[in-house]
Design a protein around this motif. Sequence first.
Motif, PDB file in Angstrom:
ATOM      1  N   ARG A   7     -31.247 -59.116 -53.672  1.00  0.00           N
ATOM      2  CA  ARG A   7     -31.400 -57.684 -53.509  1.00  0.00           C
ATOM      3  C   ARG A   7     -30.796 -57.232 -52.189  1.00  0.00           C
ATOM      4  O   ARG A   7     -30.975 -57.878 -51.156  1.00  0.00           O
ATOM      5  N   PHE A   8     -30.065 -56.182 -52.234  1.00  0.00           N
ATOM      6  CA  PHE A   8     -29.465 -55.613 -51.039  1.00  0.00           C
ATOM      7  C   PHE A   8     -29.890 -54.155 -50.927  1.00  0.00           C
ATOM      8  O   PHE A   8     -30.110 -53.484 -51.944  1.00  0.00           O
ATOM      9  N   SER A   9     -29.992 -53.688 -49.695  1.00  0.00           N
ATOM     10  CA  SER A   9     -30.232 -52.269 -49.534  1.00  0.00           C
ATOM     11  C   SER A   9     -29.037 -51.514 -50.104  1.00  0.00           C
ATOM     12  O   SER A   9     -27.911 -52.018 -50.090  1.00  0.00           O
ATOM     13  N   ASN A  10     -29.277 -50.350 -50.610  1.00  0.00           N
ATOM     14  CA  ASN A  10     -28.236 -49.596 -51.306  1.00  0.00           C
ATOM     15  C   ASN A  10     -27.002 -49.403 -50.435  1.00  0.00           C
ATOM     16  O   ASN A  10     -27.062 -48.843 -49.348  1.00  0.00           O
ATOM     17  N   GLY A  11     -25.861 -49.936 -50.905  1.00  0.00           N
ATOM     18  CA  GLY A  11     -24.609 -49.756 -50.187  1.00  0.00           C
ATOM     19  C   GLY A  11     -24.442 -50.646 -48.978  1.00  0.00           C
ATOM     20  O   GLY A  11     -23.573 -50.385 -48.143  1.00  0.00           O
ATOM     21  N   SER A  12     -25.226 -51.730 -48.875  1.00  0.00           N
ATOM     22  CA  SER A  12     -25.147 -52.578 -47.682  1.00  0.00           C
ATOM     23  C   SER A  12     -23.901 -53.452 -47.652  1.00  0.00           C
ATOM     24  O   SER A  12     -23.534 -53.957 -46.599  1.00  0.00           O
ATOM     25  N   ILE A  13     -23.274 -53.670 -48.797  1.00  0.00           N
ATOM     26  CA  ILE A  13     -22.043 -54.473 -48.839  1.00  0.00           C
ATOM     27  C   ILE A  13     -20.856 -53.530 -48.666  1.00  0.00           C
ATOM     28  O   ILE A  13     -20.497 -52.775 -49.564  1.00  0.00           O
ATOM     29  N   GLY A  14     -20.233 -53.600 -47.499  1.00  0.00           N
ATOM     30  CA  GLY A  14     -19.109 -52.711 -47.211  1.00  0.00           C
ATOM     31  C   GLY A  14     -17.753 -53.359 -47.349  1.00  0.00           C
ATOM     32  O   GLY A  14     -16.727 -52.673 -47.287  1.00  0.00           O
ATOM     33  N   SER A  15     -17.736 -54.687 -47.557  1.00  0.00           N
ATOM     34  CA  SER A  15     -16.455 -55.383 -47.714  1.00  0.00           C
ATOM     35  C   SER A  15     -16.670 -56.641 -48.537  1.00  0.00           C
ATOM     36  O   SER A  15     -17.731 -57.272 -48.483  1.00  0.00           O
ATOM     37  N   TYR A  16     -15.652 -57.016 -49.285  1.00  0.00           N
ATOM     38  CA  TYR A  16     -15.775 -58.112 -50.263  1.00  0.00           C
ATOM     39  C   TYR A  16     -14.431 -58.816 -50.391  1.00  0.00           C
ATOM     40  O   TYR A  16     -13.394 -58.176 -50.526  1.00  0.00           O
ATOM     41  N   ALA A  17     -14.445 -60.165 -50.342  1.00  0.00           N
ATOM     42  CA  ALA A  17     -13.255 -60.979 -50.568  1.00  0.00           C
ATOM     43  C   ALA A  17     -13.530 -61.943 -51.707  1.00  0.00           C
ATOM     44  O   ALA A  17     -14.530 -62.672 -51.691  1.00  0.00           O
ATOM     45  N   ALA A  18     -12.655 -61.961 -52.707  1.00  0.00           N
ATOM     46  CA  ALA A  18     -12.783 -62.837 -53.863  1.00  0.00           C
ATOM     47  C   ALA A  18     -11.875 -64.050 -53.678  1.00  0.00           C
ATOM     48  O   ALA A  18     -10.690 -63.914 -53.357  1.00  0.00           O
ATOM     49  N   VAL A  19     -12.435 -65.227 -53.902  1.00  0.00           N
ATOM     50  CA  VAL A  19     -11.728 -66.492 -53.698  1.00  0.00           C
ATOM     51  C   VAL A  19     -11.774 -67.285 -54.994  1.00  0.00           C
ATOM     52  O   VAL A  19     -12.834 -67.401 -55.619  1.00  0.00           O
ATOM     53  N   GLY A  20     -10.624 -67.841 -55.425  1.00  0.00           N
ATOM     54  CA  GLY A  20     -10.653 -68.641 -56.642  1.00  0.00           C
ATOM     55  C   GLY A  20      -9.304 -68.849 -57.289  1.00  0.00           C
ATOM     56  O   GLY A  20      -8.253 -68.795 -56.644  1.00  0.00           O
ATOM     57  N   ASP A  21      -9.347 -69.050 -58.621  1.00  0.00           N
ATOM     58  CA  ASP A  21      -8.148 -69.344 -59.398  1.00  0.00           C
ATOM     59  C   ASP A  21      -7.894 -68.216 -60.405  1.00  0.00           C
ATOM     60  O   ASP A  21      -8.188 -67.056 -60.122  1.00  0.00           O
ATOM     61  N   SER A  22      -7.352 -68.551 -61.581  1.00  0.00           N
ATOM     62  CA  SER A  22      -6.972 -67.524 -62.556  1.00  0.00           C
ATOM     63  C   SER A  22      -8.155 -66.686 -63.017  1.00  0.00           C
ATOM     64  O   SER A  22      -8.003 -65.500 -63.306  1.00  0.00           O
ATOM     65  N   PHE A  23      -9.329 -67.298 -63.101  1.00  0.00           N
ATOM     66  CA  PHE A  23     -10.532 -66.574 -63.508  1.00  0.00           C
ATOM     67  C   PHE A  23     -10.783 -65.390 -62.578  1.00  0.00           C
ATOM     68  O   PHE A  23     -11.034 -64.271 -63.029  1.00  0.00           O
TER      69      PHE A  23
END
Length: 265
Positions: A7-23
Amino acid sequence: MADDKERFSNGSIGSYAAVGDSFTEGVGDPGPDGVFVGWADRLAVLLSDQRPYDDFRYANLAVRGRLLDQIVAEQVARAIELGPDLVTFCAGGNDILRPGSDPDDVAERYEAAVADLRAQVGTVLLCTGFDTRGVPVLRHLRGKIATYTAHVRAIADRHGCPVLDLWSLRSVQDRRAWDADRLHLSPDGHTRVALRAGQVLGLDVPADPDQPWPPEGQRTAAEVRRDNIHWAREYLVPWIGRRLRGESSGDHVEPKRPDLLPLRP
């Protein structure tokens, strides 16, 4: 134990990096500009909707065909450098598909990368493997994939990471969740995974990712056989050929979003 309903406070994630392969790159979900969309991009939209306009940044470092060690060297270090609030780390699947691979060994190297990420990033979401019982060829690897999935869940528990449990997502057992190559998700499949990831992060998502698919007419044995022959000729044989030649579908492919940039220009 890691809580899959982080659970996160509403809007607490201001940045996101996705790491992986074709999926994670989004193969199987082409956008109008020819660039793949995929579940990670769709999750980024859900996260950005929690923030004021132009106050969310997103990077997608994933490249199709990448093995775990390549992902760690090329993407994990970059994700740590970028310092986002959230990293999704989905890796090791291509290693598990290789003949003779050891899921215990892959998991040991995977955990080292998770530890590095957790030391620098607030939240690291991990992804399990899919249940491949209904997938031709890959169903024979189900035991290895299940072993690796168990490792991922244990690693998540040890490091306090939320888990995107793809093995238990029943809706992706339907063939309509998969692209014609049967190795990558379809646009609908990517959408359902994004919705499930949003749920894991505690978001109020607009639809249930496990909602039933519309009724579908029964296919005849002849139709199934014809589809299998077409799939083997068009996708399986070229895939095996690339493996034998030591080639990757990701050769000469660069990440589509290498920097943390506003999602909406």
